[in-house]
Design an enzyme around this catalytic site. Structure first.
Site: not given
Ligand SMILES: NC(=O)c1ccc[n+]([C@@H]2O[C@H](COP(=O)([O-])OP(=O)(O)OC[C@H]3O[C@@H](n4cnc5c(N)ncnc54)[C@H](O)[C@@H]3O)[C@@H](O)[C@H]2O)c1
Length: 343
Positions: A101, A126-128, A150, A153-154
């Site tokens: 993904t 992400t900052d990670e 993770y 992959s990001k």
């Molecule tokens: N949560 C954090 O603290 C954070 C911080 C910085 C960046 N991010 C980034 O923000 C984005 C969203 O994070 P989040 O916390 O809302 O994640 P989350 O896990 O809550 O939501 C991810 C969503 O993507 C959907 N999904 C997964 N694989 C899929 C695919 N192949 N096709 C279509 N839909 C798919 C899932 O069903 C889910 O609804 C991510 O890219 C994450 O790396 C998150």
């Protein structure tokens, strides 16, 4: 900007972003695409559907037919990608879905943007990807040094976006944010995990001495940062999103205990399930985004108190998740041997 494709709209940040757009931009219609993995939830999108400006498609961002069909049928001019496998701890157990993904899925979206002349794409990262910070904060020039499947992959998705822009002039902008908190976050992540456990008088597992530093951002600040970068950022550029929310895990745990009126004895110190490989510190310098006019709005303590209140008031949202067999199995597999009878 009129017709937006928002992927990952059934997850935490994607759904909050849709709310942000509906509240601030009355002329935008959103077409949501989400595969509804374990982390995606139809109930998370209920209020979005009530706006009359939200149309949901269930599907996978890795599927070029699905993505191209939506872009053409709905005359999509803008794509914002939140769809991802997003939980570090799960990536240590099985990384395959993360690579599919977070790397291949991003590539599929980039190809569809290019082939259909979509005006702009914003890829949420992400900052990670920067690894662990030492003295200085991460800038957009900090070398990428991801430390988990993770974050690797990001970083792979970010590199696909960068290369697509250089090779094909694909109009993509990347944002990188720190740890988010707020409503609708899947309860396996630290803040809702601790809130929902404390609410049920269960102990919360804290790794090591709790001195790891995370740079917390309230989700609505992240959403406004993404939208600002989408509107005002230069294509091909990366923008960090942060709000100077550095805080140790111990500090955040103590704040949650205080907000829920629980004693310190509810902390169970456990050894690091990753054998000490957790990144020590994340720290974001967001001056590049601030230089083009964005600023965070939310005060950390107030936003944290609002978040606790949201979970207390919305058991109907999180309890069906925490009661699910797959959720209980994951928590048990990851924490069981550390929490023992406190699981
Ligand atoms: N949560 C954090 O603290 C954070 C911080 C910085 C960046 N991010 C980034 O923000 C984005 C969203 O994070 P989040 O916390 O809302 O994640 P989350 O896990 O809550 O939501 C991810 C969503 O993507 C959907 N999904 C997964 N694989 C899929 C695919 N192949 N096709 C279509 N839909 C798919 C899932 O069903 C889910 O609804 C991510 O890219 C994450 O790396 C998150």
């Amino acid at each position: 900007m009129k017709n937006m494709l928002v992927t990952g709209c059934a997850g935490f940040i994607g759904s909050n972003y849709c709310r942000y757009v509906f509240n601030h931009y009355p002329d935008i219609t959103i077409y949501g695409l989400d595969a509804l993995t374990y982390a995606g939830n139809l109930t998370t999108m209920m209020d979005l559907s009530e706006t009359g400006r939200f149309n949901f498609y269930q599907g996978n961002i890795q599927d070029p037919i699905v993505v191209n069909d939506i872009i053409r049928a709905e005359a999509i001019d803008t794509v914002v990608n939140f769809a991802a496998e997003s939980h570090n701890d799960r990536s240590l157990q099985d990384a395959a879905a993360f690579i599919q993904t977070d790397v291949a899925g991003v590539f599929t979206l980039l190809e569809a943007v290019r082939q259909n002349n979509v005006e702009r794409m914003l890829h949420v990262s992400t900052d990670e990807v920067y690894g662990s910070a030492t003295d200085a904060s991460f800038t957009e020039l900090t070398p990428l040094a991801p430390n988990t499947p993770y974050s690797a992959s990001k970083a792979g998705g970010d590199m696909q976006a960068r290369a697509h822009h250089i090779a094909y002039h694909t109009p993509v902008v990347i944002t990188r944010c720190g740890n988010n908190f707020g409503p609708y976050q899947y309860p396996e992540k630290l803040i809702p995990f601790f809130i929902t456990r404390l609410f049920d008088n269960k102990k919360v597992p804290l790794y090591g001495d709790g001195s790891q530093v995370r740079d917390w951002v309230y989700v609505e600040d992240h959403c406004s940062g993404i939208h600002h970068a989408l509107l005002h950022g230069a294509v091909g550029e990366v923008y960090n999103v942060g709000s100077q929310g550095e805080c140790t895990n111990m500090d955040i745990t103590e704040r949650l205990l205080a907000l829920l009126d629980k004693p310190k004895s509810m902390i169970k110190f456990i050894e690091d399930p990753r054998g000490g490989s957790h990144d020590r510190r994340y720290s974001i310098d967001s001056s590049k985004l601030q230089a083009i006019g964005w600023k965070p709005e939310f005060e950390f303590n107030l936003a944290l108190a609002d978040t606790v209140k949201w979970y207390v008031d919305h058991q109907d949202w999180w309890r069906p998740i925490t009661d699910r067999e797959d959720y209980r199995q994951f928590i048990s597999a990851y924490y069981g041997r550390y929490l023992g009878e406190d699981l």
